[in-house]
Design a protein around this motif. Structure first.
Motif, PDB file in Angstrom:
ATOM      1  N   GLU A  21      45.783  18.835  22.635  1.00  0.00           N
ATOM      2  CA  GLU A  21      46.934  19.236  21.832  1.00  0.00           C
ATOM      3  C   GLU A  21      48.237  18.797  22.497  1.00  0.00           C
ATOM      4  O   GLU A  21      49.171  18.352  21.823  1.00  0.00           O
ATOM      5  CB  GLU A  21      46.924  20.751  21.629  1.00  0.00           C
ATOM      6  N   MET A  24      48.542  15.023  21.984  1.00  0.00           N
ATOM      7  CA  MET A  24      48.927  14.699  20.605  1.00  0.00           C
ATOM      8  C   MET A  24      50.420  14.945  20.382  1.00  0.00           C
ATOM      9  O   MET A  24      51.110  14.170  19.714  1.00  0.00           O
ATOM     10  CB  MET A  24      48.097  15.522  19.622  1.00  0.00           C
ATOM     11  N   ARG A  28      53.184  11.913  19.323  1.00  0.00           N
ATOM     12  CA  ARG A  28      53.961  11.951  18.071  1.00  0.00           C
ATOM     13  C   ARG A  28      55.401  11.473  18.252  1.00  0.00           C
ATOM     14  O   ARG A  28      56.083  11.177  17.275  1.00  0.00           O
ATOM     15  CB  ARG A  28      53.956  13.373  17.499  1.00  0.00           C
ATOM     16  N   HIS A 101      46.738   3.879   9.498  1.00  0.00           N
ATOM     17  CA  HIS A 101      47.298   5.232   9.469  1.00  0.00           C
ATOM     18  C   HIS A 101      48.681   5.189  10.096  1.00  0.00           C
ATOM     19  O   HIS A 101      49.105   4.152  10.631  1.00  0.00           O
ATOM     20  CB  HIS A 101      46.399   6.190  10.259  1.00  0.00           C
ATOM     21  N   PHE A 107      45.330  11.172  15.831  1.00  0.00           N
ATOM     22  CA  PHE A 107      44.188  11.993  15.423  1.00  0.00           C
ATOM     23  C   PHE A 107      42.944  11.515  16.157  1.00  0.00           C
ATOM     24  O   PHE A 107      42.928  10.434  16.761  1.00  0.00           O
ATOM     25  CB  PHE A 107      43.978  11.921  13.909  1.00  0.00           C
ATOM     26  N   GLU A 109      39.257  10.159  15.894  1.00  0.00           N
ATOM     27  CA  GLU A 109      38.423   9.434  14.932  1.00  0.00           C
ATOM     28  C   GLU A 109      36.974   9.396  15.430  1.00  0.00           C
ATOM     29  O   GLU A 109      36.721   9.107  16.605  1.00  0.00           O
ATOM     30  CB  GLU A 109      38.946   8.012  14.756  1.00  0.00           C
TER      31      GLU A 109
END
Length: 461
Positions: A21, A24, A28, A101, A107, A109
């Motif tokens: 988390e 990620m 971003r 994407h 994300f 995959e």
């Protein structure tokens, strides 16, 4: 049983979800350093890292430069003192249409070969940077401290030429002082084969414009008599190599040595799969210098590559024009003791000696060049790290050459007097600098565990 290390490894396994988390959240942030439109995003990424280091209990600060900020932090006590380097900036995402994407909506995959983290910066270099930070987090959570002293040094301009790097390092030698530098911005020689870089190729960049007529010309009125810059630049570019793939620039191979037989034998047994390596890029044979394997061409031979060649009309349909200019971008990868300054001089002389009458050349003056680097693998920390990696991956770790160029390793030596150890967990097919960048979830997870083991081993070396 290692009562000091084992709890750290268990914590890494048990906290993988919140670890992901955090990664990620970092991914971003569109910290594209070469694009002025993302200047604020680069600062946001730097601030994110400062806050994350402070959450470990580290002293940390954002250091402004004329460009994007540096991030500095320090934590721990006792010997050895390790300096860890990574970069938070990322490559542009163009062409966006080739992404499956949003590049900044990372994300997980599912693939037949295992889970991967998708997103710009996942492999280069945010994911790799965070393997080390998360290893430190686990050590501190278990023991309240680290087994040694760590200084963190994160750059925000690596993907745009690092214009602020050398001045910052020269002005902050005391803050960056350490016993050994660690860098996590490299790949494994083959999937699942842990690797420590033993050498890096150097880099020379150059660019020129060939100027012919005083304006674009009508190809009916001037076709035949006119000098065509595209035709002339094509002849010059074709002259850079002979039929065997060898570079024809004067003294290009000065300072290049053949790989010793014993070292070549070690490389050949390191797990590198030439067919897979070539196949990942849609090729069946190596197209470089004749007489050398793909591995030798990548690690031990110099190159001269054409990175861009353009001119004239490039829009839809036809425009019957003879262009006034043509352009070429070049990079050379250097090995051994090749001198980038001498290389540039000879490269430019090669071009200028082939200019036809009525043509002139204008060279880029934003000069970049760095020699090859060889790591001091005789230091005891290197063997300690190699054994730690072998234990984690259940496969003998190797000292491997690297085809890429990481100038920071040389700067650590020339400016700070430090040897560098480069350990990375990327795969060759991670699509760094390309659309649909990925980073294997297993590589990320085991990368964290690997750094935890290396910290334990090196602190005892």
């Amino acid at each position: 049983m290692n009562t000091r290390l084992d709890p750290v490894l268990s914590r890494i396994d048990d906290t993988l979800e919140p670890t992901l988390e955090r990664l990620m959240s970092f991914l971003r942030i569109p910290s594209i350093s070469t694009d002025p439109a993302h200047k604020a995003d680069c600062r946001t990424a730097a601030e994110w890292l400062v806050a994350d280091l402070k959450s470990l209990g580290a002293e940390a600060e954002l250091c402004d430069t004329p460009g994007h900020p540096m991030v500095w932090g320090k934590i721990g006590s006792g010997a050895p003192h390790l300096l860890f380097y990574g970069h938070y900036d990322v490559q542009p995402v163009d062409p966006l249409s080739l992404w499956d994407h949003d590049p900044f909506a990372p994300f997980i995959e599912e693939r037949e070969t295992g889970k991967v983290i998708r997103g710009r910066g996942a492999s280069d270099d945010k994911g790799q940077l965070m393997t080390f930070v998360e290893a430190c987090r686990a050590w501190i959570a278990e023991h309240g401290t680290l087994p040694c002293t760590i200084t963190f040094f994160f750059e925000g301009e690596e993907e745009s030429g690092s214009p602020s790097l050398i001045p910052f390092m020269e002005a902050n030698k005391d803050k960056l002082a350490a016993d050994l530098a660690l860098i996590c911005d490299t790949s494994m020689v083959s999937p699942g084969v842990p690797s420590i870089a033993s050498q890096l190729r150097g880099m020379l960049k150059d660019e020129f414009t060939l100027i012919g007529p005083s304006m674009d010309l009508h190809s009916g009125h001037y076709g035949g008599p006119a000098l065509n810059p595209l035709k002339e630049i094509s002849k010059i570019v074709a002259s850079f190599h002979d039929e065997q793939g060898r570079v024809t620039v004067k003294d290009f191979y000065e300072g290049v040595e053949e790989v010793p037989a014993e070292q070549l034998a070690q490389w050949e047994s390191c797990g590198f799969d030439e067919a897979e390596y070539l196949g990942n890029a849609g090729m069946t044979v190596a197209h470089g210098e004749a007489g050398y394997s793909a591995l030798e061409q990548q690690w031990a031979r110099p190159t001269l590559e054409i990175n861009g060649l353009w001119g004239g009309y490039q829009g839809p349909g036809s425009k019957t024009v003879i262009p006034a200019e043509a352009h070429c971008k070049i990079t050379c990868r250097l090995v051994g003791t090749q001198d980038p300054d001498k290389m540039r001089k000879n490269l430019r002389a090669h071009v200028e000696s082939r200019l036809p009458v009525d043509a002139k050349v204008v060279w880029d003056q934003d000069l970049e060049g760095s020699p090859a680097a060889v790591m001091n693998t005789a230091r005891p920390e290197f063997e300690a790290a190699r054994q730690a990696l072998s234990d984690e991956w259940n496969r003998e770790a190797v000292f491997a050459g690297m085809g890429g160029s990481i100038p920071i390793a040389g700067f650590f030596t020339t400016i700070l007097g430090l040897d560098s150890m480069l350990v990375g967990y990327a795969d060759d097919d991670d699509r760094i600098h390309s659309p649909n960048e990925k980073y294997g979830l297993k590589n990320f997870h085991k990368g964290i565990r690997s750094w935890a083991r290396i910290l334990d081993a090196v602190s005892k070396a």
